[in-house]
Design a protein around this motif. Sequence first.
Motif, PDB file in Angstrom:
ATOM      1  N   GLN A 158       0.857  -1.193   0.000  1.00 42.28           N
ATOM      2  CA  GLN A 158       0.000   0.000   0.000  1.00 42.28           C
ATOM      3  C   GLN A 158       0.892   1.241   0.000  1.00 42.28           C
ATOM      4  N   ALA A 159       0.507   2.276  -0.762  1.00 41.57           N
ATOM      5  CA  ALA A 159       1.361   3.457  -0.940  1.00 41.57           C
ATOM      6  C   ALA A 159       1.784   4.086   0.385  1.00 41.57           C
ATOM      7  N   GLU A 160       0.859   4.224   1.316  1.00 39.86           N
ATOM      8  CA  GLU A 160       1.231   4.869   2.586  1.00 39.86           C
ATOM      9  C   GLU A 160       2.172   3.989   3.399  1.00 39.86           C
ATOM     10  N   VAL A 161       2.080   2.678   3.238  1.00 35.53           N
ATOM     11  CA  VAL A 161       3.023   1.765   3.899  1.00 35.53           C
ATOM     12  C   VAL A 161       4.396   1.888   3.255  1.00 35.53           C
ATOM     13  N   ALA A 162       4.410   2.036   1.935  1.00 40.96           N
ATOM     14  CA  ALA A 162       5.681   2.243   1.229  1.00 40.96           C
ATOM     15  C   ALA A 162       6.367   3.508   1.727  1.00 40.96           C
ATOM     16  N   ASP A 163       5.591   4.572   1.902  1.00 38.26           N
ATOM     17  CA  ASP A 163       6.143   5.829   2.421  1.00 38.26           C
ATOM     18  C   ASP A 163       6.713   5.628   3.822  1.00 38.26           C
ATOM     19  N   ARG A 164       5.971   4.895   4.633  1.00 43.58           N
ATOM     20  CA  ARG A 164       6.384   4.672   6.019  1.00 43.58           C
ATOM     21  C   ARG A 164       7.665   3.844   6.087  1.00 43.58           C
ATOM     22  N   ALA A 192       5.663   3.932  -8.159  1.00 43.82           N
ATOM     23  CA  ALA A 192       4.248   3.831  -7.807  1.00 43.82           C
ATOM     24  C   ALA A 192       3.549   2.903  -8.792  1.00 43.82           C
ATOM     25  N   VAL A 193       2.428   2.336  -8.353  1.00 39.18           N
ATOM     26  CA  VAL A 193       1.634   1.444  -9.200  1.00 39.18           C
ATOM     27  C   VAL A 193       0.178   1.892  -9.129  1.00 39.18           C
ATOM     28  N   GLY A 194      -0.415   2.137 -10.280  1.00 42.25           N
ATOM     29  CA  GLY A 194      -1.788   2.627 -10.328  1.00 42.25           C
ATOM     30  C   GLY A 194      -2.820   1.564  -9.984  1.00 42.25           C
ATOM     31  N   LYS A 195      -4.017   2.013  -9.659  1.00 39.03           N
ATOM     32  CA  LYS A 195      -5.097   1.097  -9.293  1.00 39.03           C
ATOM     33  C   LYS A 195      -5.588   0.268 -10.467  1.00 39.03           C
ATOM     34  N   ASN A 196      -5.501   0.842 -11.670  1.00 39.77           N
ATOM     35  CA  ASN A 196      -6.152   0.228 -12.825  1.00 39.77           C
ATOM     36  C   ASN A 196      -5.462  -1.017 -13.351  1.00 39.77           C
ATOM     37  N   VAL A 197      -4.319  -1.403 -12.773  1.00 42.90           N
ATOM     38  CA  VAL A 197      -3.631  -2.612 -13.248  1.00 42.90           C
ATOM     39  C   VAL A 197      -4.031  -3.837 -12.425  1.00 42.90           C
ATOM     40  N   PHE A 198      -4.956  -3.659 -11.478  1.00 42.07           N
ATOM     41  CA  PHE A 198      -5.397  -4.752 -10.611  1.00 42.07           C
ATOM     42  C   PHE A 198      -6.826  -5.188 -10.920  1.00 42.07           C
ATOM     43  N   TRP A 199      -7.083  -6.456 -10.621  1.00 41.09           N
ATOM     44  CA  TRP A 199      -8.455  -6.955 -10.575  1.00 41.09           C
ATOM     45  C   TRP A 199      -8.646  -7.735  -9.287  1.00 41.09           C
ATOM     46  N   PRO A 200      -9.635  -7.387  -8.471  1.00 40.50           N
ATOM     47  CA  PRO A 200     -10.464  -6.190  -8.612  1.00 40.50           C
ATOM     48  C   PRO A 200      -9.636  -4.928  -8.326  1.00 40.50           C
ATOM     49  N   GLU A 205      -3.889   3.368  -3.384  1.00 40.92           N
ATOM     50  CA  GLU A 205      -2.743   3.394  -4.287  1.00 40.92           C
ATOM     51  C   GLU A 205      -1.680   2.416  -3.777  1.00 40.92           C
ATOM     52  N   SER A 206      -0.814   1.986  -4.678  1.00 40.04           N
ATOM     53  CA  SER A 206       0.251   1.053  -4.316  1.00 40.04           C
ATOM     54  C   SER A 206       1.617   1.662  -4.605  1.00 40.04           C
ATOM     55  N   GLY A 207       2.615   1.154  -3.916  1.00 43.52           N
ATOM     56  CA  GLY A 207       3.970   1.654  -4.117  1.00 43.52           C
ATOM     57  C   GLY A 207       4.987   0.535  -4.019  1.00 43.52           C
ATOM     58  N   LEU A 208       6.144   0.758  -4.620  1.00 39.39           N
ATOM     59  CA  LEU A 208       7.233  -0.209  -4.580  1.00 39.39           C
ATOM     60  C   LEU A 208       8.302   0.244  -3.593  1.00 39.39           C
TER      61      LEU A 208
END
Length: 287
Positions: A158-164, A192-200, A205-208
Amino acid sequence: MTESSGVRLLGPAEIRGLAAELDVRPTKTLGQNFVHDANTVRRIVATSGVGPDDVVLEVGPGLGSLTLALLETAGRVVAVEIDPKLAARLPQTIAEYAPARAADFDVVLADALTVMPDDLPVTPTALVANLPYNVSVPVLLHLMSQFPTLRTALVMVQAEVADRLATGPGSRTYGVPSVKARYFGDVSRAGAVGKNVFWPEPKIESGLVRIERRDRFGTDAIHRAATFSAIDAAFAQRRKTMRAALASWAGSAAQAEDALRAAGIDPGIRGERLDVDDFVRLGQVPR
């Protein structure tokens, strides 16, 4: 569906088809969101830096999107999957979409929170994974702790976890995950990884995050546990000074002050201002 080096990758249609075949409905309980974009999984693999000499440990392979991309590049992949239905289907998927690499793939039915080196058929050198978001930090720390052969890690969280995880002392998001991750090496945001590449499609937002292992403090479990105990205590009451926050940990506020001074730390400082080296010194002070 795309193809490179004899490996075909999964697209949206293949992902939905596999899910329908298995009657799989992604669950929040297991933190499941399946990546269906070939460019994204290839970018993750490229960012990880793994190559033919690497044995990659993947956690939560799901339907095999990232697994197939890893097999385009890595020497070997071992995947840890907690879902029996998904784990049982993976070898067939690899045989169908990457027949030339099927012998270089293993799947282990296990919980990533408890898996140990002896549970794997090979010794991994790199971790590359789309971690289940609900347990991403515990899984990452467990694997880095128990698998000292992992020299690098590239995980999607999760993006905020990546930041942390990637932030340094003084930041408002700096806390237990930040310090513990830094215990193992250099931690950085890797995209960063956008939402639209996932199902569902997830609501977040996601992060690396990338970790380059340094082992500056060794791999001794007792040393690590002592350091992590001090970190946990310091951030349990993060608004308090270290003298007050560590009172229970040390036995009293006075004993906490003695331990802090012995470690060369100002008792009036707050934990968010300290780096991992400070906590390492504090953890080694006799109590």
